[in-house]
Design an enzyme around this catalytic site. Structure first.
Site, mmCIF file in Angstrom:
data_model
loop_
_atom_site.group_PDB
_atom_site.id
_atom_site.type_symbol
_atom_site.label_atom_id
_atom_site.label_comp_id
_atom_site.label_asym_id
_atom_site.label_seq_id
_atom_site.Cartn_x
_atom_site.Cartn_y
_atom_site.Cartn_z
ATOM 1 N N ILE A 35 1.045 -1.116 0.133
ATOM 2 C CA ILE A 35 -0.057 -0.073 0.108
ATOM 3 C C ILE A 35 0.738 0.877 -0.393
ATOM 4 O O ILE A 35 0.466 2.363 -0.532
ATOM 5 C CB ILE A 35 -1.119 -0.067 1.623
ATOM 6 C CG1 ILE A 35 -2.177 0.819 0.761
ATOM 7 C CG2 ILE A 35 -0.260 0.202 2.579
ATOM 8 C CD1 ILE A 35 -3.070 0.804 1.795
ATOM 9 N N HIS A 104 6.112 -12.098 5.731
ATOM 10 C CA HIS A 104 5.811 -11.630 4.720
ATOM 11 C C HIS A 104 7.610 -10.671 4.120
ATOM 12 O O HIS A 104 8.240 -10.927 4.095
ATOM 13 C CB HIS A 104 5.259 -10.333 4.722
ATOM 14 C CG HIS A 104 5.115 -9.136 5.428
ATOM 15 N ND1 HIS A 104 4.938 -8.973 6.589
ATOM 16 C CD2 HIS A 104 5.997 -7.851 5.390
ATOM 17 C CE1 HIS A 104 5.259 -8.300 7.000
ATOM 18 N NE2 HIS A 104 6.730 -6.941 6.390
#
Ligand code: 5GP
Ligand code: ZN
Length: 118
Positions: A35, A104
């Site tokens: 994002i 991640h």
């Protein structure tokens, strides 16, 4: 008691409960655009299995983390990052910049990278 599936941001992205710009998903991993990208291409590749950080890995997670990294390289190729080079980062712990505690793999490409990293 609420589970990771309810509480964890990336578990919720993996399940589709929270939207993201996904570039890949299969039975084991989900990949989506960050994002707040730090490069022209900045994708996060996550295992569907909730593991909070590298430091939590055990031998039982070897296949999960291995598959996640292999998928990261496949996605990098699909995004045509391999010729110019790309950077793969896993931050472990707040001191290293980890802010989301579902493991991640950052895949960053499309610009030059310096070493050592900041
Ligand atoms: P970390 O700092 O934990 O290594 O990386 C977490 C990353 O997740 C950051 O780069 C951050 O911009 C990204 N991120 C945080 N919240 C969201 C979100 O809701 N959606 C997406 N696509 N990325 C997010
Ligand atoms: Zn999670």
């Amino acid at each position: 008691m609420p589970s990771n599936a309810d509480l964890c941001l990336f578990c919720r992205i993996a399940s589709g409960a929270i939207p993201a710009k996904k570039v890949h998903e299969d039975a084991d991993v989900v990949a989506f655009h960050d994002i707040n990208p730090q490069a022209p291409t900045h994708v996060l590749v996550i295992p569907r299995k909730h593991i909070s950080a590298l430091d939590e890995l055990t031998d039982a997670d070897a296949a999960t983390i291995g598959t996640t990294i292999v998928r990261a390289t496949e996605i990098a190729r699909e995004l045509h990052l391999e010729q110019e080079g790309y950077r793969v980062v896993i931050n472990n712990g707040e001191g290293a910049g980890q802010t989301v505690f579902h493991i991640h793999v950052h895949v960053l490409g499309g610009r030059a990278f310096t070493w050592p990293p900041g």
